[in-house]
Design a protein around this motif. Structure first.
Motif, PDB file in Angstrom:
ATOM      1  N   ASN A 121       0.819  -1.210   0.000  1.00  0.00           N
ATOM      2  CA  ASN A 121       0.000   0.000   0.000  1.00  0.00           C
ATOM      3  C   ASN A 121       0.854   1.262   0.000  1.00  0.00           C
ATOM      4  N   ASN A 122       1.852   1.331   0.881  1.00  0.00           N
ATOM      5  CA  ASN A 122       2.664   2.538   1.022  1.00  0.00           C
ATOM      6  C   ASN A 122       3.486   2.849  -0.220  1.00  0.00           C
ATOM      7  N   ILE A 123       3.933   1.800  -0.945  1.00  0.00           N
ATOM      8  CA  ILE A 123       4.744   2.007  -2.150  1.00  0.00           C
ATOM      9  C   ILE A 123       3.898   2.597  -3.278  1.00  0.00           C
ATOM     10  N   ALA A 134      -7.363   5.909  -1.231  1.00  0.00           N
ATOM     11  CA  ALA A 134      -7.477   5.671  -2.682  1.00  0.00           C
ATOM     12  C   ALA A 134      -6.917   4.294  -3.045  1.00  0.00           C
ATOM     13  N   ILE A 135      -5.788   3.895  -2.437  1.00  0.00           N
ATOM     14  CA  ILE A 135      -5.228   2.562  -2.701  1.00  0.00           C
ATOM     15  C   ILE A 135      -6.144   1.479  -2.133  1.00  0.00           C
ATOM     16  N   ASP A 136      -6.754   1.746  -0.968  1.00  0.00           N
ATOM     17  CA  ASP A 136      -7.709   0.779  -0.400  1.00  0.00           C
ATOM     18  C   ASP A 136      -8.857   0.516  -1.366  1.00  0.00           C
ATOM     19  N   TRP A 137      -9.272   1.550  -2.104  1.00  0.00           N
ATOM     20  CA  TRP A 137     -10.386   1.373  -3.035  1.00  0.00           C
ATOM     21  C   TRP A 137     -10.014   0.479  -4.219  1.00  0.00           C
ATOM     22  N   LEU A 138      -8.718   0.341  -4.516  1.00  0.00           N
ATOM     23  CA  LEU A 138      -8.315  -0.597  -5.562  1.00  0.00           C
ATOM     24  C   LEU A 138      -8.633  -2.033  -5.161  1.00  0.00           C
ATOM     25  N   SER A 139      -8.682  -2.294  -3.865  1.00  0.00           N
ATOM     26  CA  SER A 139      -9.138  -3.604  -3.383  1.00  0.00           C
ATOM     27  C   SER A 139     -10.642  -3.624  -3.189  1.00  0.00           C
ATOM     28  N   MET A 140     -11.182  -2.540  -2.653  1.00  0.00           N
ATOM     29  CA  MET A 140     -12.618  -2.516  -2.359  1.00  0.00           C
ATOM     30  C   MET A 140     -13.478  -2.488  -3.615  1.00  0.00           C
ATOM     31  N   CYS A 141     -12.906  -2.065  -4.768  1.00  0.00           N
ATOM     32  CA  CYS A 141     -13.712  -2.075  -5.992  1.00  0.00           C
ATOM     33  C   CYS A 141     -14.106  -3.504  -6.364  1.00  0.00           C
ATOM     34  N   TYR A 142     -13.302  -4.491  -5.982  1.00  0.00           N
ATOM     35  CA  TYR A 142     -13.673  -5.899  -6.171  1.00  0.00           C
ATOM     36  C   TYR A 142     -14.975  -6.199  -5.436  1.00  0.00           C
ATOM     37  N   LEU A 339      -9.133  -7.418   6.962  1.00  0.00           N
ATOM     38  CA  LEU A 339      -7.788  -7.722   7.467  1.00  0.00           C
ATOM     39  C   LEU A 339      -6.766  -7.788   6.329  1.00  0.00           C
ATOM     40  N   SER A 340      -7.147  -8.425   5.220  1.00  0.00           N
ATOM     41  CA  SER A 340      -6.224  -8.556   4.093  1.00  0.00           C
ATOM     42  C   SER A 340      -5.879  -7.199   3.502  1.00  0.00           C
ATOM     43  N   THR A 341      -6.887  -6.347   3.352  1.00  0.00           N
ATOM     44  CA  THR A 341      -6.671  -5.026   2.757  1.00  0.00           C
ATOM     45  C   THR A 341      -5.818  -4.134   3.643  1.00  0.00           C
ATOM     46  N   LEU A 342      -6.018  -4.208   4.953  1.00  0.00           N
ATOM     47  CA  LEU A 342      -5.373  -3.279   5.893  1.00  0.00           C
ATOM     48  C   LEU A 342      -4.150  -3.862   6.595  1.00  0.00           C
ATOM     49  N   LEU A 343      -3.793  -5.108   6.288  1.00  0.00           N
ATOM     50  CA  LEU A 343      -2.709  -5.764   7.019  1.00  0.00           C
ATOM     51  C   LEU A 343      -1.392  -5.000   6.901  1.00  0.00           C
ATOM     52  N   SER A 457     -23.114 -10.857   0.416  1.00  0.00           N
ATOM     53  CA  SER A 457     -23.029 -10.528   1.847  1.00  0.00           C
ATOM     54  C   SER A 457     -21.580 -10.258   2.245  1.00  0.00           C
ATOM     55  N   ALA A 458     -20.662 -11.091   1.752  1.00  0.00           N
ATOM     56  CA  ALA A 458     -19.245 -10.900   2.074  1.00  0.00           C
ATOM     57  C   ALA A 458     -18.724  -9.570   1.547  1.00  0.00           C
ATOM     58  N   GLN A 459     -19.131  -9.192   0.321  1.00  0.00           N
ATOM     59  CA  GLN A 459     -18.658  -7.924  -0.244  1.00  0.00           C
ATOM     60  C   GLN A 459     -19.225  -6.733   0.534  1.00  0.00           C
ATOM     61  N   VAL A 460     -20.504  -6.808   0.894  1.00  0.00           N
ATOM     62  CA  VAL A 460     -21.120  -5.705   1.641  1.00  0.00           C
ATOM     63  C   VAL A 460     -20.415  -5.514   2.975  1.00  0.00           C
ATOM     64  N   PHE A 461     -20.287  -6.604   3.739  1.00  0.00           N
ATOM     65  CA  PHE A 461     -19.613  -6.489   5.025  1.00  0.00           C
ATOM     66  C   PHE A 461     -18.131  -6.153   4.834  1.00  0.00           C
ATOM     67  N   GLY A 462     -17.508  -6.639   3.746  1.00  0.00           N
ATOM     68  CA  GLY A 462     -16.114  -6.315   3.495  1.00  0.00           C
ATOM     69  C   GLY A 462     -15.896  -4.823   3.308  1.00  0.00           C
ATOM     70  N   ILE A 463     -16.768  -4.179   2.538  1.00  0.00           N
ATOM     71  CA  ILE A 463     -16.672  -2.732   2.338  1.00  0.00           C
ATOM     72  C   ILE A 463     -16.879  -1.991   3.656  1.00  0.00           C
ATOM     73  N   ILE A 464     -17.925  -2.382   4.386  1.00  0.00           N
ATOM     74  CA  ILE A 464     -18.233  -1.715   5.664  1.00  0.00           C
ATOM     75  C   ILE A 464     -17.070  -1.871   6.646  1.00  0.00           C
ATOM     76  N   PHE A 465     -16.570  -3.101   6.773  1.00  0.00           N
ATOM     77  CA  PHE A 465     -15.498  -3.364   7.732  1.00  0.00           C
ATOM     78  C   PHE A 465     -14.188  -2.688   7.318  1.00  0.00           C
ATOM     79  N   THR A 466     -13.879  -2.693   6.024  1.00  0.00           N
ATOM     80  CA  THR A 466     -12.622  -2.084   5.571  1.00  0.00           C
ATOM     81  C   THR A 466     -12.623  -0.580   5.827  1.00  0.00           C
ATOM     82  N   ILE A 467     -13.702   0.087   5.457  1.00  0.00           N
ATOM     83  CA  ILE A 467     -13.787   1.536   5.677  1.00  0.00           C
ATOM     84  C   ILE A 467     -13.791   1.848   7.170  1.00  0.00           C
TER      85      ILE A 467
END
Length: 553
Positions: A121-123, A134-142, A339-343, A457-467
């Protein structure tokens, strides 16, 4: 009785036949079907509650009741052109392992592209000059793309079949990989966004397929193992996505050198995606010649070409056990996505400069989860204890998450590796369990639809939890962010305890045809649950199809 051994091919040169779909040949040369030695269906029978069986029920039905046209007048049969040649033959195909492994490979490629930005993410923040969000959204767009596209892709799956879905998914995955090669300048961030969006659309054609492929290609005693292998590929892609980007793309200041290293990663993934697309064109087939299990044979016989997706969704959401599973699966998988997105961000906060080890921790989580998934799949095929296994794995996920939360900030990376791996063994090992449990609870509904709703359901909760977790980490630190996930995982474990193990597919696969008759499945498929329960109560637990026929007469 039917031999559904996974290794069964042919015995004495004659394929095994299912007694529930036994084919008789009349003098006219036409085939007729008997669903029970003492009872058969007249061609005028409908599954509708108001329609009764023709009074002249005979031991040999009319010649028009071909296996591929069972329950025709009730709208419960799939046209023979879309079915295997002979539904009475139960036999597994040798090609099944090639199909599931190929699917697993292009699923792996797509999953790699999901996490390749988040793992460093930092690179990428430095290269493109954008924020962490903005980089997190590259994962959350999935996650976001999946939600509106589920129903159209589910319709395409039922309309055109597995091969079309496989070709489309692998083609989009290949296209997205090559589009990203046009984003090797700091001002071209929008091009890499476009490439990632294309890959996220490809994911919609991939993510819900494991249980469908397992059901269509594999025998009753190996479907859970096959589903685990299909999910295994996706998890392996995430694991490689944690491991490889930090190695290929070092954290350096020179923009030109950084672009060169990023291009190497993009070229490799583009080449792999292209090779897999070519293999899908050559190797991937729609379905085997014969159904691999009794449940799949009955599913072909009862499927309707005019099935309403809205009606199917309504039936699924009337199934309380499935609704609970949708919620609990979403909580677990959503926590994993967050967890995967923010690790990378969490590890760097406590261990600055450890980008490579952050990727290795992610790799440890996923590799342990892959092992857990395979063990769980093998265990399910042997024990059929879907509810018990799911609940135990969920509880251990909560325990693992709590321990990981308490040890992340101790200052010892080796401790984090151990606790993260333990958590991953159960958290990601749960994913194929949810798919298979859903198929059991919703049979004979489409596996693509049930799996798709789990993924929504996984995508909805994934977006909510990631943000939410991202904001909590930025403002309060990693400990409160992880406690946030612990609370929701605990809620998921509690709700899992209330799911009743209504294993419908297992009932269809039992050797005794009376245990799940064509009438039961027809009534359930038509939504006549109340009628079926009345019949079952009148006939009694020891009743047979004969009793059911007499009651309806």
């Amino acid at each position: 009785m039917v031999n559904e051994d996974p290794n069964q091919q042919e015995q004495n040169g004659t394929p095994a036949q299912d007694p529930a779909l036994r084919v008789d040949h009349s003098a006219s040369g036409h085939q007729s079907v008997s669903t029970h030695p003492s009872v058969s269906m007249h061609p005028s029978v409908s599954a509708h509650p108001s329609v009764s069986i023709h009074p002249a029920v005979s031991a040999r039905p009319s010649s028009s009741a071909h296996p591929s046209m069972l329950a025709q007048s009730g709208g419960l049969a799939r046209p023979s052109s879309s079915c295997p040649e002979d539904l009475s033959v139960i036999k597994v195909s040798k090609r099944r392992w090639v199909v599931v492994l190929l699917f697993s490979c292009y699923s792996m490629c797509n999953a790699f592209q999901w996490i390749q930005y988040g793992s460093i993410n930092n690179i990428f923040m430095h290269f493109y000059g954008v924020s962490a969000f903005a980089i997190d959204w590259l994962s959350m767009c999935y996650m976001l793309t999946y939600i509106p596209l589920l129903l159209p892709v589910a319709w395409l799956l039922e309309k055109f079949g597995l091969r079309t879905i496989a070709l489309t998914g692998s083609a989009l995955n290949c296209l997205g990989a090559w589009v990203k090669l046009g984003s090797l300048k700091p001002h071209l961030f929008l091009v890499t966004v476009l490439g990632q969006i294309i890959c996220s659309v490809a994911q919609v054609f991939i993510l819900g397929m494991p249980s469908r492929i397992a059901s269509v290609w594999f025998g009753a005693n190996e479907v859970s193992t096959a589903c685990s292998i299909a999910v295994f590929g996706n998890q392996l892609g995430i694991a490689i996505g944690f491991l490889v980007p930090p190695v290929l793309v070092p954290n350096i200041e020179d923009q030109d050198k950084l672009a060169y290293h990023i291009s190497i990663m993009f070229y490799i993934i583009g080449g792999v995606a292209t090779l897999l697309f070519i293999l899908v064109i050559i190797v991937f087939k729609e379905k085997p010649k014969h159904p691999p299990s009794r449940a799949q044979s009955l599913s072909y016989a009862l499927a309707s070409p005019d099935a309403s997706y809205l009606s199917s969704i309504v039936r699924l959401f009337r199934n309380l056990n499935f609704v609970l599973l949708v919620i609990t699966y979403g909580l677990n998988a959503g926590a994993f996505y967050a967890l995967s997105t923010l690790l990378n961000r969490m590890v760097i906060l406590h261990y600055p400069g450890e980008e490579v080890n952050a990727g290795r921790i992610g790799l440890t989580i996923v590799i342990a989860g892959m092992l857990g998934a395979v063990i769980s799949g093998i265990w399910l095929d042997r024990s059929k204890t879907y509810k018990e296994t799911t609940l135990v794995v969920y509880i251990m996920t909560v325990v693992g998450m709590v321990v990981y939360t308490l040890t992340l900030n101790l200052g010892h990376l080796w401790v984090v590796f151990i606790t993260a791996g333990t958590m991953g063994f159960f958290m990601t090992g749960y994913l194929p369990l949810g798919f298979e449990f859903a198929v059991e609870l919703t049979y004979p509904e489409s596996e693509g639809m049930s799996s798709g709703l789990l993924n929504v359901s996984a995508q909805v909760f994934g977006i909510i939890f990631t943000i939410s977790q991202g904001q909590i980490i930025d403002n309060y630190g990693t400990m409160p962010g992880n406690i946030f996930l612990c609370v929701f995982l605990t809620l998921g474990a509690v709700l899992t305890a209330f799911i009743r193990a209504d294993l419908r597919r297992q009932k269809a696969n039992k050797e005794t045809p009376e245990n799940v008759s064509m009438w039961e499945l027809a009534l359930l498929r038509a939504g006549s649950q109340a009628l079926f329960e009345d019949v079952a109560a009148w006939v009694g637990p020891g009743g047979s199809q004969s009793g059911l026929v007499l009651w309806m007469l």
